[in-house]
Design an enzyme around this catalytic site. Structure first.
Site, PDB file in Angstrom:
ATOM      1  CD  GLN A   1      -2.905   1.212   2.268  1.00 22.50           C
ATOM      2  OE1 GLN A   1      -4.063   1.541   2.023  1.00 22.50           O
ATOM      3  NE2 GLN A   1      -2.536   0.835   3.467  1.00 22.50           N
TER       4      GLN A   1
ATOM      5  CE1 TYR B   1      -2.664   9.502   7.001  1.00 23.62           C
ATOM      6  CE2 TYR B   1      -4.106   7.711   6.306  1.00 23.62           C
ATOM      7  CZ  TYR B   1      -3.334   8.320   7.286  1.00 23.62           C
ATOM      8  OH  TYR B   1      -3.231   7.758   8.533  1.00 23.62           O
TER       9      TYR B   1
ATOM     10  NE  ARG C   1     -11.403  -2.204  14.063  1.00 26.15           N
ATOM     11  CZ  ARG C   1     -12.571  -1.584  14.238  1.00 26.15           C
ATOM     12  NH1 ARG C   1     -12.855  -1.036  15.412  1.00 26.15           N
ATOM     13  NH2 ARG C   1     -13.448  -1.512  13.261  1.00 26.15           N
TER      14      ARG C   1
END
Length: 400
Positions: free
Chosen positions: A103, A171, A337
């Protein structure tokens, strides 16, 4: 017809066959040296995930330029010198039969690094940290487009199976896409077409670096959570544009946000015994729970762009996994998670496990970012309690 559950059946992204529909969604690792080179703990993390049966692994976002670093000890892919250490990680994944995408990202104005003066399309204070960024010049923008292309070349050289462009979550790329964060009136902003230019040129630079047969996907902002921000129809147009230029798939998410809890929601898919805790957390964080909370985003982008879509955001039970895939709302299911708690989650599903994951989405694991390696709070509660005081209340609270 296969007797396997839909989520364990193979799928394709571009030229790559994925063994199942389960994706490990990206999350920061904090497992790199100060210069961005990954440590042994990073290699071990991805070895465990691949051995655990995950169909596709997305790394935490790697900064493509030194001023794009979001937090301390973040992985870098900004120079050729990091390639050998990254090659160790991809080798470990492949030895275990896994597939892994790099990524690529740039934090824009959303950084926790006090040593960095952040840059952004416009000098708009960051919605979460209230930091004032420098406005990028045209030359600076063009240099960052090249930086993404160079990073993609390094990812291919390091043995990654694909590239995942980070275009979400406040971002840099999502800032260019947002009318809230991008107030420019030149060729890089002013209307939806010009707000799409940076994302498109980044994609084209990446594609030129890796070639037509190499999978390239992107995390796509679908909506902002701030007033005057990105709306869904503009994002759907952007998804069509990128698909027309050959992108191989999308992962859907929020764009510019006021708080991380809007994107990483607490206590999803909780049991009745946890209902009171969920209510208190939602009041405190001002965030909603609910499983698969980005499902409408995934469904709309899939219909608009006609390329594979990865659904991320609170996927927690096998019933929901089956329902999403059967309805055609997404092609892959991503979780972050749950894999922190159970890196072998897919092996457990292959053995016949049904129902929910062990992760309760308490979000305490987020306290590691920039401080210590990624971990589940149950494995080291003393450390996490210390981090809550040190990290959440100084860096993560909404400054507005």
């Amino acid at each position: 017809m296969s007797n396997l559950p839909l989520y364990l059946q193979p799928g394709r992204i571009g030229s790559l066959t994925i063994a199942n529909r389960i994706v490990r969604a990206a999350t920061s690792e904090t497992m790199a040296a100060a210069d961005g080179e990954v440590l042994d703990s990073y290699v071990d993390l991805y070895r465990r995930l691949a051995a655990g049966g995950t169909g596709l692994i997305l790394t935490g976002h790697m900064y493509v330029d030194p001023r794009g670093q979001a937090s301390r000890n973040q992985t870098g892919i900004h120079r050729d010198g990091v390639v050998p250490s990254l090659r160790r990680a991809t080798g470990a994944v492949h030895e275990s039969g896994g597939r892994i995408f790099a990524q690529l990202g740039h934090c824009g104005s959303q950084t926790m690094m006090s040593s960095i003066t952040p840059v952004a399309p416009s000098p708009v204070p960051n919605a979460m940290y209230a930091k004032q960024p420098e406005e990028l010049s045209t030359a600076g923008i063009e240099a960052l487009v090249r930086a993404f292309g160079d990073a993609a070349r390094r990812a291919a050289d390091a043995g990654f199976d694909g590239v995942h462009i980070h275009g979400g979550n406040g971002y840099l790329i999502s800032e260019f896409c947002s009318p809230h964060a991008n107030t420019r009136q030149d060729r890089w902003g002013g209307d939806p077409e010009r707000r799409s230019r940076f994302f498109l040129e980044v994609y084209e630079a990446v594609r030129a670096a890796v070639g037509t047969g190499f999978p390239v996907t992107a995390r796509l902002s679908v909506e902002d959570s701030v007033p005057g921000g990105l709306q869904r129809e503009e994002s759907l147009q952007r998804a069509r544009l990128l698909a027309d230029h050959g992108i191989d798939g999308f992962e859907t998410t929020f764009g510019v946000m006021r708080s991380y809890s809007e994107n990483i929601r607490p206590y999803v898919a909780v049991s009745r015994s946890q209902a009171l805790r969920q209510m208190l957390v939602q009041r405190w964080w001002n965030a909603e729970g609910g499983e698969a909370y980005y499902r409408p985003f995934a469904r709309d982008v899939r219909r608009a762009a006609q390329v594979p879509v990865i659904l991320v955001g609170g996927v927690r039970t096998t019933g929901t996994m089956t329902d999403v895939l059967a309805a055609g709302d997404a092609d892959f299911l991503a979780m972050a998670r749950p894999f922190i708690r159970e890196p072998d989650l897919v092996r457990k599903l292959e053995a016949g496990r049904t129902g929910g994951v062990e992760c309760v989405s308490c979000n305490i694991c987020l306290a590691h970012d920039g401080w210590d390696p990624l971990q589940c709070w149950r494995d080291s509660p003393t450390n996490v309690i210390r981090h809550i005081g040190r990290h959440y209340w100084t860096n993560r609270r909404n400054p507005q």
